[in-house]
Design a protein around this motif. Sequence first.
Motif, PDB file in Angstrom:
ATOM      1  N   MET A 157       0.557  -1.019  -0.505  1.00  0.00           N
ATOM      2  CA  MET A 157      -0.161   0.102   0.365  1.00  0.00           C
ATOM      3  C   MET A 157       0.729   1.343   0.336  1.00  0.00           C
ATOM      4  N   ASP A 158       0.254   2.569  -0.732  1.00  0.00           N
ATOM      5  CA  ASP A 158       1.179   3.727  -0.783  1.00  0.00           C
ATOM      6  C   ASP A 158       1.465   4.281   0.043  1.00  0.00           C
ATOM      7  N   GLN A 159       1.706   5.512   0.094  1.00  0.00           N
ATOM      8  CA  GLN A 159       1.650   6.136   1.757  1.00  0.00           C
ATOM      9  C   GLN A 159       0.402   6.949   1.692  1.00  0.00           C
ATOM     10  N   LEU A 160      -0.203   7.448   0.120  1.00  0.00           N
ATOM     11  CA  LEU A 160      -1.865   7.696  -0.022  1.00  0.00           C
ATOM     12  C   LEU A 160      -2.372   7.463   1.169  1.00  0.00           C
ATOM     13  N   ALA A 161      -2.689   5.377   0.595  1.00  0.00           N
ATOM     14  CA  ALA A 161      -3.201   5.007   0.899  1.00  0.00           C
ATOM     15  C   ALA A 161      -3.166   4.234   2.658  1.00  0.00           C
ATOM     16  N   GLU A 162      -1.776   4.079   2.584  1.00  0.00           N
ATOM     17  CA  GLU A 162      -2.382   4.689   4.774  1.00  0.00           C
ATOM     18  C   GLU A 162      -3.113   5.301   5.302  1.00  0.00           C
ATOM     19  N   ALA A 163      -3.379   6.693   4.779  1.00  0.00           N
ATOM     20  CA  ALA A 163      -3.792   7.444   5.408  1.00  0.00           C
ATOM     21  C   ALA A 163      -5.508   6.729   5.996  1.00  0.00           C
ATOM     22  N   VAL A 164      -5.919   5.632   4.923  1.00  0.00           N
ATOM     23  CA  VAL A 164      -7.578   5.429   5.560  1.00  0.00           C
ATOM     24  C   VAL A 164      -7.396   3.862   6.802  1.00  0.00           C
ATOM     25  N   ARG A 165      -5.934   3.898   7.006  1.00  0.00           N
ATOM     26  CA  ARG A 165      -6.025   2.281   6.624  1.00  0.00           C
ATOM     27  C   ARG A 165      -6.271   2.951   9.064  1.00  0.00           C
ATOM     28  N   PRO A 166      -6.382   3.517   9.489  1.00  0.00           N
ATOM     29  CA  PRO A 166      -7.238   3.861  10.970  1.00  0.00           C
ATOM     30  C   PRO A 166      -8.535   3.817  10.308  1.00  0.00           C
ATOM     31  N   LEU A 167      -9.010   3.566   9.495  1.00  0.00           N
ATOM     32  CA  LEU A 167     -10.703   3.507   9.713  1.00  0.00           C
ATOM     33  C   LEU A 167     -10.605   2.245   8.807  1.00  0.00           C
ATOM     34  N   LEU A 168      -9.953   1.136   9.259  1.00  0.00           N
ATOM     35  CA  LEU A 168     -10.092   0.107   8.946  1.00  0.00           C
ATOM     36  C   LEU A 168     -10.135  -1.001  10.336  1.00  0.00           C
ATOM     37  N   PRO A 169     -11.351  -1.816  10.727  1.00  0.00           N
ATOM     38  CA  PRO A 169     -11.718  -2.790  12.273  1.00  0.00           C
ATOM     39  C   PRO A 169      -9.896  -3.248  12.111  1.00  0.00           C
ATOM     40  N   ALA A 170      -9.885  -3.248  13.422  1.00  0.00           N
ATOM     41  CA  ALA A 170      -8.497  -3.785  13.995  1.00  0.00           C
ATOM     42  C   ALA A 170      -8.351  -5.255  13.848  1.00  0.00           C
ATOM     43  N   THR A 171     -10.209  -5.932  14.440  1.00  0.00           N
ATOM     44  CA  THR A 171      -9.612  -7.098  14.265  1.00  0.00           C
ATOM     45  C   THR A 171     -10.369  -7.620  13.255  1.00  0.00           C
ATOM     46  N   ARG A 172     -10.874  -9.031  12.279  1.00  0.00           N
ATOM     47  CA  ARG A 172     -11.692  -9.202  11.633  1.00  0.00           C
ATOM     48  C   ARG A 172     -13.180  -9.427  12.448  1.00  0.00           C
ATOM     49  N   PRO A 173     -14.470  -8.313  11.468  1.00  0.00           N
ATOM     50  CA  PRO A 173     -15.988  -8.576  12.001  1.00  0.00           C
ATOM     51  C   PRO A 173     -16.225  -9.684  12.061  1.00  0.00           C
ATOM     52  N   SER A 174     -17.091 -10.451  12.071  1.00  0.00           N
ATOM     53  CA  SER A 174     -17.453 -11.479  12.643  1.00  0.00           C
ATOM     54  C   SER A 174     -19.376 -12.486  12.221  1.00  0.00           C
ATOM     55  N   THR A 175     -20.176 -10.991  13.562  1.00  0.00           N
ATOM     56  CA  THR A 175     -21.310 -11.131  13.297  1.00  0.00           C
ATOM     57  C   THR A 175     -22.209 -10.242  12.648  1.00  0.00           C
ATOM     58  N   LEU A 176     -23.122 -10.494  12.272  1.00  0.00           N
ATOM     59  CA  LEU A 176     -23.623  -9.510  11.401  1.00  0.00           C
ATOM     60  C   LEU A 176     -23.574  -8.154  12.012  1.00  0.00           C
ATOM     61  N   ALA A 177     -24.096  -7.875  12.687  1.00  0.00           N
ATOM     62  CA  ALA A 177     -23.899  -6.404  13.938  1.00  0.00           C
ATOM     63  C   ALA A 177     -22.993  -6.110  13.458  1.00  0.00           C
ATOM     64  N   GLU A 178     -21.535  -6.960  13.827  1.00  0.00           N
ATOM     65  CA  GLU A 178     -20.263  -6.377  13.552  1.00  0.00           C
ATOM     66  C   GLU A 178     -20.210  -5.954  11.745  1.00  0.00           C
ATOM     67  N   CYS A 179     -20.500  -7.124  11.599  1.00  0.00           N
ATOM     68  CA  CYS A 179     -19.436  -6.030  10.418  1.00  0.00           C
ATOM     69  C   CYS A 179     -20.889  -5.106   9.402  1.00  0.00           C
ATOM     70  N   ARG A 180     -21.783  -5.148   9.738  1.00  0.00           N
ATOM     71  CA  ARG A 180     -22.964  -3.669   9.998  1.00  0.00           C
ATOM     72  C   ARG A 180     -22.467  -2.649  10.246  1.00  0.00           C
ATOM     73  N   ALA A 181     -21.819  -2.770  11.576  1.00  0.00           N
ATOM     74  CA  ALA A 181     -21.026  -1.544  11.918  1.00  0.00           C
ATOM     75  C   ALA A 181     -19.784  -1.279  11.411  1.00  0.00           C
ATOM     76  N   ALA A 182     -18.968  -2.215  11.105  1.00  0.00           N
ATOM     77  CA  ALA A 182     -17.619  -1.744  10.070  1.00  0.00           C
ATOM     78  C   ALA A 182     -18.065  -1.372   8.620  1.00  0.00           C
ATOM     79  N   ILE A 183     -19.704  -1.667   8.326  1.00  0.00           N
ATOM     80  CA  ILE A 183     -20.179  -1.372   6.664  1.00  0.00           C
ATOM     81  C   ILE A 183     -20.062   0.243   7.170  1.00  0.00           C
ATOM     82  N   ASP A 184     -20.443   0.630   7.711  1.00  0.00           N
ATOM     83  CA  ASP A 184     -21.245   2.031   8.671  1.00  0.00           C
ATOM     84  C   ASP A 184     -19.547   2.602   8.550  1.00  0.00           C
ATOM     85  N   GLU A 185     -18.818   2.582   9.246  1.00  0.00           N
ATOM     86  CA  GLU A 185     -17.871   3.729   9.627  1.00  0.00           C
ATOM     87  C   GLU A 185     -17.814   3.401   8.175  1.00  0.00           C
TER      88      GLU A 185
END
Length: 101
Positions: free
Chosen positions: A1-29
């Motif tokens: 990932m280039d330097q610019l793409a690193e800027a969005v890394r903090p938006l990604l969940p630290a752990t992989r969501p597994s439940t429907l609610a967790e997945c939807r919360a991550a999608i909403d973010e």
Amino acid sequence: MDQLAEAVRPLLPATRPSTLAECRAAIDEIDTALAVLLEHRAALTEQVQRIKPVGGHAGRDLDREEEIVARMAELAPRLGADQLRRIVTAIIEASLDVAKH
Ligand SMILES: O=C(O)C(=O)C[C@]1(C(=O)O)C=C[C@@H](O)C=C1
């Protein structure tokens, strides 16, 4: 990932969501970030139309659009160029539709 793409890394969940609610919360973010970025991108598209000699749909630059798709395809290999072209085209056409020029 280039330097610019690193800027969005903090938006990604630290752990992989597994439940429907967790997945939807991550999608909403991510959708929140996408909406804010799309709003800013549309404003930039509008500004470019004022700068270009021929603006709006008539002034479309398909070579530039293909450059955008190719760069994004490197960052989003799961989607790839064909799907990203659909997305980029929709974003650009919507932005040009609402641009005042
Ligand atoms: O770069 C330009 O020439 C623009 O007008 C901006 C933009 C874009 O939104 O990225 C929009 C329309 C063009 O076809 C290509 C790119």
